[in-house]
Design a protein around this motif. Structure first.
Motif, mmCIF file in Angstrom:
data_model
loop_
_atom_site.group_PDB
_atom_site.id
_atom_site.type_symbol
_atom_site.label_atom_id
_atom_site.label_comp_id
_atom_site.label_asym_id
_atom_site.label_seq_id
_atom_site.Cartn_x
_atom_site.Cartn_y
_atom_site.Cartn_z
ATOM 1 N N GLN A 191 0.814 -1.215 0.000
ATOM 2 C CA GLN A 191 0.000 0.000 0.000
ATOM 3 C C GLN A 191 0.852 1.272 0.000
ATOM 4 O OE1 GLN A 191 -3.280 -0.305 -0.517
ATOM 5 N NE2 GLN A 191 -2.906 -2.522 -0.475
ATOM 6 N N ALA A 192 2.171 1.113 -0.166
ATOM 7 C CA ALA A 192 3.022 2.303 -0.256
ATOM 8 C C ALA A 192 2.757 3.018 -1.576
ATOM 9 C CB ALA A 192 4.492 1.904 -0.152
ATOM 10 N N THR A 193 3.048 4.290 -1.605
ATOM 11 C CA THR A 193 2.765 5.118 -2.771
ATOM 12 C C THR A 193 3.758 4.827 -3.898
ATOM 13 O OG1 THR A 193 1.945 6.855 -1.308
ATOM 14 C CG2 THR A 193 2.499 7.495 -3.566
ATOM 15 N N GLY B 197 0.040 5.487 -8.381
ATOM 16 C CA GLY B 197 -0.421 4.153 -8.021
ATOM 17 C C GLY B 197 0.038 3.768 -6.630
ATOM 18 N N LYS B 198 0.035 2.456 -6.381
ATOM 19 C CA LYS B 198 0.398 1.956 -5.060
ATOM 20 C C LYS B 198 1.026 0.571 -5.191
ATOM 21 C CE LYS B 198 -4.195 -0.008 -4.298
ATOM 22 N NZ LYS B 198 -5.378 -0.032 -3.408
ATOM 23 N N VAL B 199 1.657 0.151 -4.103
ATOM 24 C CA VAL B 199 2.256 -1.185 -4.026
ATOM 25 C C VAL B 199 1.180 -2.154 -3.563
ATOM 26 C CG1 VAL B 199 3.996 -2.611 -2.901
ATOM 27 C CG2 VAL B 199 4.537 -0.250 -3.538
ATOM 28 N N GLU B 200 0.996 -3.245 -4.305
ATOM 29 C CA GLU B 200 -0.026 -4.225 -3.935
ATOM 30 C C GLU B 200 0.537 -5.317 -3.033
ATOM 31 O OE1 GLU B 200 -2.053 -5.720 -7.346
ATOM 32 O OE2 GLU B 200 -3.202 -3.867 -7.616
ATOM 33 N N ASN B 201 1.692 -5.880 -3.395
ATOM 34 C CA ASN B 201 2.274 -6.906 -2.532
ATOM 35 C C ASN B 201 3.774 -6.993 -2.777
ATOM 36 O OD1 ASN B 201 2.890 -9.169 -4.558
ATOM 37 N ND2 ASN B 201 0.707 -8.772 -4.961
#
Length: 301
Positions: free
Chosen positions: A52-54, A63-67
């Motif tokens: 969830q990081a930017t 966007g964001k980090v998913e995993n």
């Protein structure tokens, strides 16, 4: 009447809640439809990065980090799945780095594009396009500092080897020898000073000797010129040599005549020795040979 009011309120609440849930579902569905997924591949540590990081592209949130997970084929590789805006112009020269937010120190993914490729990077949900993860500037500084520290440690170790007790004693002896050599040089210079002072006088003497040598050469040249002149000593010597050569030829003729006379005298003396009477009666004829009258064979006696 009151029951109807409660039922109406409950019905309105259910309708509102259903509409809200439908809106959230539509928003989530729309988010999935308008975003692309990519896979970042990192061989470096990603300290502080969490799901969830930017994700930012040139400073803009996209966007964001998913995993985040380890590569099952290589445990030293980290795989980071991100989702970004669908219209983000990523090409095959895109790369990712780790960034940190101000004073909070929260980590985020920074996407960049070198611009060397014009072809868009295509991706899909079944086969995610991979983007290389490069070390950040902070990581580069840390790595450089570690290398510098390692080099400094190696240099210190080498200096310790150079300046050990044995080498220090050697350096001390070298310094002592240098000091002694310096003293000897000073004494030598002191001894050479009188000779150096005499050098101008020696130079003058050498100059006078050279002048005298030049005068001697000039005199020899004059003598040579006189000797080479017609009627000089060399010409007289040449004439005398020619006369001596003629006399030697005459003496050679006389010597040859004496040699012939000596041979004749030797023959006469030999005849007198063999026939002493030949001086009074003349030389007797030789005995007859074979086939001549009066020849007597030696074996007939």
């Amino acid at each position: 009447m009151e029951n109807r009011a409660h039922a109406l309120a409950a019905g309105l609440f259910v309708i509102f809640l259903s509409a809200a849930m439908a809106g959230v579902a539509m928003w989530l569905s729309g988010d999935r439809l308008t975003r692309d997924k990519y896979l970042l591949v990192s061989a470096f540590p990603i300290t502080g990065l969490n799901p969830q990081a930017t994700v930012r592209y040139r400073g803009l949130t996209v966007g964001k980090v998913e995993n985040i997970r380890l590569d099952p084929k290589d445990s030293h590789t980290i795989l980071i799945q991100i989702s970004v805006d669908k219209d983000l112009p990523l090409t095959k020269s895109a790369y990712a780095q780790l960034g940190y937010q101000g004073l909070t120190g929260l980590a985020f993914v920074q996407l960049n594009d070198e611009g060397g490729e014009s072809e868009r990077l295509k991706t899909d949900s079944e086969n995610l396009a991979q983007i290389p993860f490069r070390p950040s500037e902070l990581d580069s500084i840390t790595t450089s500092a570690q290398r510098l520290l390692s080099t400094a440690n190696g240099l210190v170790e080498r200096l310790n080897l150079v300046f050990d007790d044995q080498n220090r004693s050697r350096f001390t002896r070298i310094m002592e020898n240098t000091e002694g050599a310096t003293g000897q040089m000073r004494r030598l210079i002191t001894q050479l000073e009188p000779g150096i002072k005499k050098l101008p006088g020696l130079a003058n003497d050498a100059s006078s000797v050279l002048n005298r040598t030049d005068q001697l050469v000039i005199g020899l040249n004059q003598i040579t010129t006189k000797l080479n002149q017609q009627g000089g000593a060399i010409d007289n010597f040449s004439q005398t040599a020619a006369e001596l050569s003629g006399t030697m030829h005459k003496l050679n003729g006389v010597a040859e005549g004496l040699t012939r006379n000596s041979r004749n005298v030797d023959r006469i003396l030999l005849q007198l020795e063999e026939q002493p009477g030949s001086l009074l009666f003349g030389r007797s004829p030789p005995p007859p040979g074979p086939g001549e009258d009066g020849f007597v064979s030696p074996g007939s006696h």
